[in-house]
Design an enzyme around this catalytic site. Structure first.
Site, PDB file in Angstrom:
ATOM      1  N   ARG A  30      35.087  49.741  34.952  1.00 46.08           N
ATOM      2  CA  ARG A  30      34.336  49.273  36.123  1.00 46.08           C
ATOM      3  C   ARG A  30      35.289  48.769  37.198  1.00 46.08           C
ATOM      4  O   ARG A  30      36.276  48.077  36.894  1.00 46.08           O
ATOM      5  CB  ARG A  30      33.343  48.176  35.723  1.00 46.08           C
ATOM      6  CG  ARG A  30      32.274  48.721  34.788  1.00 46.08           C
ATOM      7  CD  ARG A  30      31.075  47.821  34.633  1.00 46.08           C
ATOM      8  NE  ARG A  30      30.235  48.344  33.571  1.00 46.08           N
ATOM      9  CZ  ARG A  30      29.340  49.322  33.706  1.00 46.08           C
ATOM     10  NH1 ARG A  30      29.146  49.874  34.887  1.00 46.08           N
ATOM     11  NH2 ARG A  30      28.642  49.761  32.671  1.00 46.08           N
ATOM     12  N   GLU A  96      44.495  53.110  47.879  1.00 48.40           N
ATOM     13  CA  GLU A  96      45.254  51.871  47.631  1.00 48.40           C
ATOM     14  C   GLU A  96      46.057  51.933  46.343  1.00 48.40           C
ATOM     15  O   GLU A  96      47.120  51.322  46.255  1.00 48.40           O
ATOM     16  CB  GLU A  96      44.287  50.672  47.554  1.00 48.40           C
ATOM     17  CG  GLU A  96      43.677  50.316  48.895  1.00 48.40           C
ATOM     18  CD  GLU A  96      42.646  49.205  48.779  1.00 48.40           C
ATOM     19  OE1 GLU A  96      42.288  48.833  47.640  1.00 48.40           O
ATOM     20  OE2 GLU A  96      42.204  48.722  49.835  1.00 48.40           O
ATOM     21  N   VAL A  97      45.514  52.613  45.347  1.00 46.69           N
ATOM     22  CA  VAL A  97      46.194  52.696  44.053  1.00 46.69           C
ATOM     23  C   VAL A  97      46.658  54.134  43.855  1.00 46.69           C
ATOM     24  O   VAL A  97      45.838  55.065  43.838  1.00 46.69           O
ATOM     25  CB  VAL A  97      45.258  52.255  42.907  1.00 46.69           C
ATOM     26  CG1 VAL A  97      45.981  52.371  41.575  1.00 46.69           C
ATOM     27  CG2 VAL A  97      44.769  50.823  43.128  1.00 46.69           C
ATOM     28  N   HIS A 101      42.186  58.668  40.940  1.00 51.19           N
ATOM     29  CA  HIS A 101      40.992  58.157  40.279  1.00 51.19           C
ATOM     30  C   HIS A 101      39.764  58.661  41.002  1.00 51.19           C
ATOM     31  O   HIS A 101      39.753  58.808  42.221  1.00 51.19           O
ATOM     32  CB  HIS A 101      40.994  56.624  40.254  1.00 51.19           C
ATOM     33  CG  HIS A 101      41.350  55.995  41.568  1.00 51.19           C
ATOM     34  ND1 HIS A 101      42.646  55.903  42.017  1.00 51.19           N
ATOM     35  CD2 HIS A 101      40.576  55.450  42.531  1.00 51.19           C
ATOM     36  CE1 HIS A 101      42.661  55.324  43.205  1.00 51.19           C
ATOM     37  NE2 HIS A 101      41.414  55.045  43.548  1.00 51.19           N
ATOM     38  N   MET A 102      38.730  58.919  40.220  1.00 51.51           N
ATOM     39  CA  MET A 102      37.433  59.310  40.761  1.00 51.51           C
ATOM     40  C   MET A 102      36.553  58.072  40.788  1.00 51.51           C
ATOM     41  O   MET A 102      36.362  57.418  39.758  1.00 51.51           O
ATOM     42  CB  MET A 102      36.832  60.394  39.864  1.00 51.51           C
ATOM     43  CG  MET A 102      35.452  60.838  40.268  1.00 51.51           C
ATOM     44  SD  MET A 102      34.824  62.017  39.049  1.00 51.51           S
ATOM     45  CE  MET A 102      35.583  63.524  39.624  1.00 51.51           C
ATOM     46  N   HIS A 103      36.036  57.728  41.976  1.00 54.37           N
ATOM     47  CA  HIS A 103      35.048  56.661  42.078  1.00 54.37           C
ATOM     48  C   HIS A 103      33.679  57.273  41.763  1.00 54.37           C
ATOM     49  O   HIS A 103      33.301  58.275  42.375  1.00 54.37           O
ATOM     50  CB  HIS A 103      34.968  56.101  43.501  1.00 54.37           C
ATOM     51  CG  HIS A 103      36.195  55.402  43.993  1.00 54.37           C
ATOM     52  ND1 HIS A 103      36.278  54.036  44.104  1.00 54.37           N
ATOM     53  CD2 HIS A 103      37.380  55.878  44.438  1.00 54.37           C
ATOM     54  CE1 HIS A 103      37.458  53.694  44.603  1.00 54.37           C
ATOM     55  NE2 HIS A 103      38.152  54.793  44.820  1.00 54.37           N
TER      56      HIS A 103
HETATM   57  P1  AMP Z   1      41.340  53.519  46.288  1.00 53.64           P
HETATM   58  O1  AMP Z   1      41.165  52.834  47.603  1.00 53.64           O
HETATM   59  O2  AMP Z   1      40.613  54.822  46.221  1.00 53.64           O
HETATM   60  O3  AMP Z   1      42.798  53.619  45.884  1.00 53.64           O
HETATM   61  O4  AMP Z   1      40.593  52.607  45.236  1.00 53.64           O
HETATM   62  C1  AMP Z   1      41.228  51.658  44.437  1.00 53.64           C
HETATM   63  C2  AMP Z   1      40.137  50.910  43.719  1.00 53.64           C
HETATM   64  O5  AMP Z   1      40.716  50.237  42.616  1.00 53.64           O
HETATM   65  C3  AMP Z   1      39.440  49.861  44.578  1.00 53.64           C
HETATM   66  O6  AMP Z   1      38.039  50.164  44.622  1.00 53.64           O
HETATM   67  C4  AMP Z   1      39.733  48.551  43.826  1.00 53.64           C
HETATM   68  O7  AMP Z   1      38.654  47.648  43.881  1.00 53.64           O
HETATM   69  C5  AMP Z   1      40.016  49.045  42.426  1.00 53.64           C
HETATM   70  N1  AMP Z   1      40.863  48.185  41.619  1.00 53.64           N
HETATM   71  C6  AMP Z   1      42.068  47.664  41.952  1.00 53.64           C
HETATM   72  N2  AMP Z   1      42.563  46.942  40.926  1.00 53.64           N
HETATM   73  C7  AMP Z   1      41.656  47.019  39.923  1.00 53.64           C
HETATM   74  C8  AMP Z   1      41.584  46.496  38.592  1.00 53.64           C
HETATM   75  N3  AMP Z   1      42.553  45.729  38.090  1.00 53.64           N
HETATM   76  N4  AMP Z   1      40.504  46.785  37.846  1.00 53.64           N
HETATM   77  C9  AMP Z   1      39.511  47.548  38.341  1.00 53.64           C
HETATM   78  N5  AMP Z   1      39.517  48.083  39.573  1.00 53.64           N
HETATM   79  C10 AMP Z   1      40.570  47.817  40.363  1.00 53.64           C
END
Ligand code: AMP
Length: 116
Positions: A30, A96-97, A101-103
């Site tokens: 989640r 950001e990460v 990853h697939m949302h």
């Molecule tokens: P993106 O902007 O597509 O890279 O999405 C990164 C997502 O990772 C964001 O929706 C964050 O809320 C989520 N996120 C960052 N750190 C964590 C964590 N430790 N556990 C769960 N979700 C995270």
């Protein structure tokens, strides 16, 4: 060699997270900052920084993302009403990460895709 992110630690269960599915290829947990009643991240266990780094070797794992998304959507009870699958890539998308990853986002009407 790409630099690991916090998602690698989540996959290896070295830091706490709400993992709801894991197999040999992918992990689903989640989102820590949910944007809807259901907001799950489904990630390949192998580190791929962005969609630009995808190769044919990744096709099995990336295909699994969709199988698992459909399974989780059913389990969450949002399959019939619908949901959105999002993968961000680089700066203009707001990624950001840097571990792809697939949302999986749903549980409420989401509005037009490109509404800003
Ligand atoms: P993106 O902007 O597509 O890279 O999405 C990164 C997502 O990772 C964001 O929706 C964050 O809320 C989520 N996120 C960052 N750190 C964590 C964590 N430790 N556990 C769960 N979700 C995270």
């Amino acid at each position: 060699m790409a630099e690991e992110t916090i998602f690698s630690k989540i996959i290896r269960r070295e830091i706490p997270s709400d993992i709801i599915y894991q197999d040999d290829l992918v992990t689903a947990f989640r989102d820590i900052s949910p944007q809807a009643p259901t907001h799950v991240l489904i990630v390949p266990n192998v580190l791929i920084p962005t969609v630009n780094d995808v190769t044919a070797d990744h096709e099995l794992a990336l295909g699994r993302l969709f199988t698992v998304a459909a399974k989780i959507a059913k389990e969450e009870g949002i399959a019939e009403d619908g949901y959105r699958l999002i993968m961000n890539c680089n700066r203009h998308s707001g990624q950001e990460v840097f571990h792809i990853h697939m949302h999986l986002v749903g549980g409420r009407p989401l509005g037009p895709l490109l509404a800003k």
